[in-house]
Design an enzyme around this catalytic site. Structure first.
Site, PDB file in Angstrom:
ATOM      1  N   LYS A   1      28.096   7.072   4.129  1.00  0.00           N
ATOM      2  CA  LYS A   1      28.823   5.887   4.585  1.00  0.00           C
ATOM      3  C   LYS A   1      30.198   6.260   5.158  1.00  0.00           C
ATOM      4  O   LYS A   1      30.637   5.703   6.177  1.00  0.00           O
ATOM      5  CB  LYS A   1      28.981   4.906   3.420  1.00  0.00           C
ATOM      6  CG  LYS A   1      29.593   3.579   3.835  1.00  0.00           C
ATOM      7  CD  LYS A   1      29.509   2.539   2.731  1.00  0.00           C
ATOM      8  CE  LYS A   1      30.005   1.189   3.252  1.00  0.00           C
ATOM      9  NZ  LYS A   1      29.900   0.125   2.255  1.00  0.00           N
TER      10      LYS A   1
ATOM     11  N   GLU B   1      11.080  -2.430   3.968  1.00  0.00           N
ATOM     12  CA  GLU B   1      11.285  -1.193   4.734  1.00  0.00           C
ATOM     13  C   GLU B   1       9.972  -0.484   5.031  1.00  0.00           C
ATOM     14  O   GLU B   1       9.846   0.218   6.038  1.00  0.00           O
ATOM     15  CB  GLU B   1      12.239  -0.245   4.009  1.00  0.00           C
ATOM     16  CG  GLU B   1      13.699  -0.703   3.984  1.00  0.00           C
ATOM     17  CD  GLU B   1      14.007  -1.672   2.862  1.00  0.00           C
ATOM     18  OE1 GLU B   1      13.077  -2.098   2.140  1.00  0.00           O
ATOM     19  OE2 GLU B   1      15.204  -2.033   2.688  1.00  0.00           O
TER      20      GLU B   1
ATOM     21  N   MET C   1     -13.844  -0.921  -0.703  1.00  0.00           N
ATOM     22  CA  MET C   1     -14.228   0.494  -0.692  1.00  0.00           C
ATOM     23  C   MET C   1     -14.319   1.039  -2.114  1.00  0.00           C
ATOM     24  O   MET C   1     -15.210   1.833  -2.436  1.00  0.00           O
ATOM     25  CB  MET C   1     -13.228   1.307   0.135  1.00  0.00           C
ATOM     26  CG  MET C   1     -13.624   2.756   0.318  1.00  0.00           C
ATOM     27  SD  MET C   1     -15.240   2.917   1.088  1.00  0.00           S
ATOM     28  CE  MET C   1     -14.811   3.186   2.795  1.00  0.00           C
TER      29      MET C   1
ATOM     30  N   PHE D   1      25.936   3.915  -7.336  1.00  0.00           N
ATOM     31  CA  PHE D   1      25.095   2.751  -7.085  1.00  0.00           C
ATOM     32  C   PHE D   1      24.281   2.965  -5.808  1.00  0.00           C
ATOM     33  O   PHE D   1      24.814   3.352  -4.779  1.00  0.00           O
ATOM     34  CB  PHE D   1      25.966   1.489  -6.959  1.00  0.00           C
ATOM     35  CG  PHE D   1      25.160   0.264  -6.619  1.00  0.00           C
ATOM     36  CD1 PHE D   1      24.211  -0.222  -7.523  1.00  0.00           C
ATOM     37  CD2 PHE D   1      25.312  -0.387  -5.403  1.00  0.00           C
ATOM     38  CE1 PHE D   1      23.447  -1.342  -7.207  1.00  0.00           C
ATOM     39  CE2 PHE D   1      24.550  -1.506  -5.090  1.00  0.00           C
ATOM     40  CZ  PHE D   1      23.616  -1.979  -5.996  1.00  0.00           C
ATOM     41  N   GLN D   2      22.994   2.736  -5.911  1.00  0.00           N
ATOM     42  CA  GLN D   2      22.045   2.904  -4.799  1.00  0.00           C
ATOM     43  C   GLN D   2      22.075   4.314  -4.213  1.00  0.00           C
ATOM     44  O   GLN D   2      21.909   4.496  -3.002  1.00  0.00           O
ATOM     45  CB  GLN D   2      22.278   1.849  -3.718  1.00  0.00           C
ATOM     46  CG  GLN D   2      21.938   0.450  -4.238  1.00  0.00           C
ATOM     47  CD  GLN D   2      21.792  -0.586  -3.160  1.00  0.00           C
ATOM     48  OE1 GLN D   2      22.481  -0.549  -2.150  1.00  0.00           O
ATOM     49  NE2 GLN D   2      20.903  -1.550  -3.392  1.00  0.00           N
TER      50      GLN D   2
HETATM   51  C1  LIG Z   1      -1.530   2.091  -1.184  1.00  0.00           C
HETATM   52  C2  LIG Z   1      -2.928   2.367  -1.605  1.00  0.00           C
HETATM   53  N1  LIG Z   1      -3.330   2.063  -2.867  1.00  0.00           N
HETATM   54  C3  LIG Z   1      -4.607   2.292  -3.235  1.00  0.00           C
HETATM   55  C4  LIG Z   1      -5.496   2.853  -2.384  1.00  0.00           C
HETATM   56  C5  LIG Z   1      -6.929   3.131  -2.825  1.00  0.00           C
HETATM   57  N2  LIG Z   1      -7.869   2.319  -2.034  1.00  0.00           N
HETATM   58  C6  LIG Z   1      -8.523   2.786  -0.954  1.00  0.00           C
HETATM   59  S1  LIG Z   1      -9.454   1.647  -0.178  1.00  0.00           S
HETATM   60  C7  LIG Z   1      -9.027   0.480  -1.321  1.00  0.00           C
HETATM   61  C8  LIG Z   1      -9.580  -0.917  -1.211  1.00  0.00           C
HETATM   62  C9  LIG Z   1      -9.113  -1.643  -0.014  1.00  0.00           C
HETATM   63  O1  LIG Z   1      -9.467  -2.997  -0.163  1.00  0.00           O
HETATM   64  P1  LIG Z   1      -9.385  -4.004   1.030  1.00  0.00           P
HETATM   65  O2  LIG Z   1      -8.072  -3.941   1.694  1.00  0.00           O
HETATM   66  O3  LIG Z   1      -9.802  -5.340   0.557  1.00  0.00           O
HETATM   67  O4  LIG Z   1     -10.431  -3.406   2.082  1.00  0.00           O
HETATM   68  P2  LIG Z   1     -12.024  -3.272   1.994  1.00  0.00           P
HETATM   69  O5  LIG Z   1     -12.346  -1.919   1.470  1.00  0.00           O
HETATM   70  O6  LIG Z   1     -12.525  -4.372   1.104  1.00  0.00           O
HETATM   71  O7  LIG Z   1     -12.465  -3.435   3.410  1.00  0.00           O
HETATM   72  C10 LIG Z   1      -8.160   1.006  -2.286  1.00  0.00           C
HETATM   73  C11 LIG Z   1      -7.623   0.245  -3.446  1.00  0.00           C
HETATM   74  C12 LIG Z   1      -5.021   3.188  -1.100  1.00  0.00           C
HETATM   75  N3  LIG Z   1      -5.795   3.777  -0.186  1.00  0.00           N
HETATM   76  N4  LIG Z   1      -3.763   2.912  -0.736  1.00  0.00           N
END
Ligand SMILES: Cc1ncc(C[n+]2csc(CCOP(=O)(O)OP(=O)(O)O)c2C)c(N)n1
Length: 585
Positions: free
Chosen positions: A164, A52, A480, A114-115
């Protein structure tokens, strides 16, 4: 008045009456009655997603690429809670979507059936409005109101939760001829006196800057913005949400401000004496430390949402209204002033800005070990795909490089999760965009971390003739986060290695994964192969393509304003800050 029908039939008819053509969703017990008449609709194409969250982001991608309301559907409980992330995402980035969820029968509501999940309660703070419908007669009106609220004023997500029994009960379909929503009448016409005052400040200012936010894109005000910029000669910065609102190649464009903005854009805001904020919200990623943000600037703040004005930064001239109308009125007023000889003189300001942009252009290092620079890959992707391609990004370094190193010339060509920063946005958003704009080339520029959150929608794309292209910028890590660990945690890489590239174990192998999903899977590891691999991907139009770009993992995003610091402390490379004394007048 029509013949008797079920609430579910009435729902389908109502969705048809809104002009909806596509719904992204997954059925389940509580929403099942709606899926039966949906099966017969000739207008509504239901696209069965694999999660979803994918349905929600696809609805966002569809909405952002077309300007129309995106629609997603889910069952009660876990189906509905899986929509929470994209709903929050749409709320933060003002994306018009309507989420329709099934709810347990009204007699069971509140019994931990449920749900059962109180999705209305859960989404209360992250929707523009939400409804629980238990009376079948109210379904058409509620749908009409939901679409109106989602699309008008400041756009946003609206949830319609339908029990529902309401879907199963007998009703008659009555489409409302008009909507009267007391308490919801967004102000779209700007106040003439405020516009005149803004025009006066613009003419008198010495160091003004147009600070353009995503609202300009949502309001489809790019033409008016260009007219304003060209009439006045004002410098323009476009936020992460506004990339494409003003052509990147336009000489008055200084680029993106904020944490990873250009020195010229950040410096322009910092040193300005007048900020003209258009559909922007002084987000912390743009302002850095608020107490040192643009200390000498007066502020004109134009926004459709009065709650944004004065929220983070005091506005000297607040203007509430639709961005297209506000900017249009500003152009008319400033043109009249210009005819009286009243024009701003920004020549000295442009000297400062031009010096900043020539001294600190965007750039990157080419790795000396023969590995790929991610920035190079992304810039080639942009150049070869052209200005009409739509780029949806994930969240992380690749997102920032895609914002920095691709030229956006048109609104609606850059889709990303700016406010919530949702990893996993790219693939399903690209899917939604491609459904809404089937003739456009649509890329997901994704990270290896993000891609592993939502790549299951490749199955949806492969089976439903949605040939998106995915470039995985594979640095084998949560890049990042790793960058922050390098800079602020003494290079201690706690839990950021993803093992997705060759020198390690390559789990998963993205090219094989693509193949398993019925997509074309490609891999590129050298500079010499970049263009040829991109050309190959661009030539495939009968199914999705995934390119695994194995890139250097120590590349960093620069410039950077470290979290918690002020914009004056921007570094254009590690430990290298502009010499503001020299670079100022
Ligand atoms: C759902 C979610 N979980 C954690 C984060 C924290 N976060 C921000 S950037 C990042 C790393 C992203 O890694 P990747 O997709 O490999 O991209 P890159 O930075 O290597 O280009 C994380 C864990 C987030 N923004 N969103």
């Amino acid at each position: 008045m029509t013949d008797p029908m079920t609430g579910a039939q009435s729902l389908v008819k109502a969705l048809e009456a809104t002009g909806t053509d596509t719904i992204f969703g997954i059925p389940g017990g509580a929403i099942l009655p709606a899926y039966d008449p949906l099966f017969d609709s000739r207008q509504l194409r239901h696209i069965l997603v694999r999660h979803e969250q994918g349905a929600g982001h696809a609805a966002e991608g569809y909405a952002a690429a077309t300007g129309r309301v995106g629609v997603c559907m889910a069952t009660s409980g876990p189906g509905a809670t899986n929509l929470v992330t994209p709903i929050a995402d749409a709320y933060m980035d003002s994306v018009p979507i309507v989420a329709v969820t099934g709810q347990v029968p009204s007699s069971a509501i509140g019994t931990d059936a449920f749900q059962e999940a109180d999705i209305r309660g859960i989404t209360m703070p992250i929707t523009k409005h939400n409804f629980l419908v238990t009376d079948p007669d109210l379904i058409p009106r509620t749908i009409a109101e939901a679409f109106h609220i989602a699309a008008s004023g400041r756009p946003g997500p609206v949830l319609v939760d339908i029990s529902k029994d309401a879907l199963q009960a007998t009703t008659t379909f009555r489409w409302p001829e008009s909507l009267d929503l007391p308490g919801y009448r967004p102000t779209t016409r700007p106040h003439a006196k405020q516009v005149r005052e803004a025009a006066r400040l613009i003419v008198e200012a010495r160091r003004p800057v147009l600070y353009v936010g995503g609202g300009v894109i949502r309001a489809r005000a790019a033409d008016q913005l260009r007219a304003l910029a060209e009439l006045t000669g004002l410098p323009v910065v476009t936020t992460l949400m506004a990339r494409g609102a003003f052509p990147d190649t336009h000489p008055q464009h200084l680029g993106m401000p904020g944490m990873h903005g250009t020195v010229a854009a950040v410096g322009a805001l910092q040193q300005s004496d007048l900020i003209i904020a258009l559909g922007a919200r002084f987000d912390d990623r743009v302002t850095g430390r608020l107490d040192s943000f643009a200390p000498n600037a007066a502020v004109i703040h134009a926004d459709i949402d009065p709650a944004e004005i004065g929220k983070n930064r005091q506005a000297d001239v607040p203007i509430v209204g639709d961005a297209a109308e506000t900017i249009g009125d500003l152009v008319a007023t400033l043109r009249a002033e210009a005819e009286l000889g009243k024009v701003g003189d920004y020549a000295a300001w442009w000297d400062v800005l031009n010096r900043l942009r020539s001294t600190y252009p965007l750039g990157y290092d080419t790795p000396d070990d023969g590995t790929l620079a991610p920035q190079y890959v992304i810039s080639r992707l942009g150049a070869l795909s052209g200005p009409d391609a739509i780029i949806a990004a994930g969240v992380g370094q690749h997102q920032m490089w895609a914002a920095q190193f691709i030229d956006y010339e048109k609104p609606g060509t850059w889709l990303n999760s700016g406010g919530l920063g949702t990893m996993g946005f790219a693939v399903p958003a690209a899917m939604g965009a491609k459904v809404g704009r089937p003739d456009a080339t649509v890329w997901a520029v994704d990270g290896d971390g993000c891609f592993q959150m939502t790549n299951q929608e490749l199955a949806t794309c492969a089976l439903n003739d949605i040939p998106i292209k995915v470039a995985v910028i594979n640095n084998s890590s949560l890049g990042m986060v790793r960058q922050w660990q390098t800079l602020f945690y003494d290079s201690r890489y706690s839990n950021t290695d993803l093992h997705t590239s060759a020198d390690q174990v390559r789990i998963p192998d993205f090219a094989k994964l693509a193949d398993a999903y019925g997509c074309v899977g490609l891999r590129c590891e050298t500079v010499a192969d970049v263009d040829a691999t991109l050309e190959k991907a661009l030539a495939v139009n009968d199914r999705p393509v995934v390119i695994d770009f194995v890139v250097h993992k120590d590349a960093m995003v620069w410039p950077m304003v470290a979290a918690g610091t002020g914009n004056d402390e921007i570094q254009f490379a590690r430990d290298m800050a502009p010499d503001w004394d020299k670079d100022e007048l």
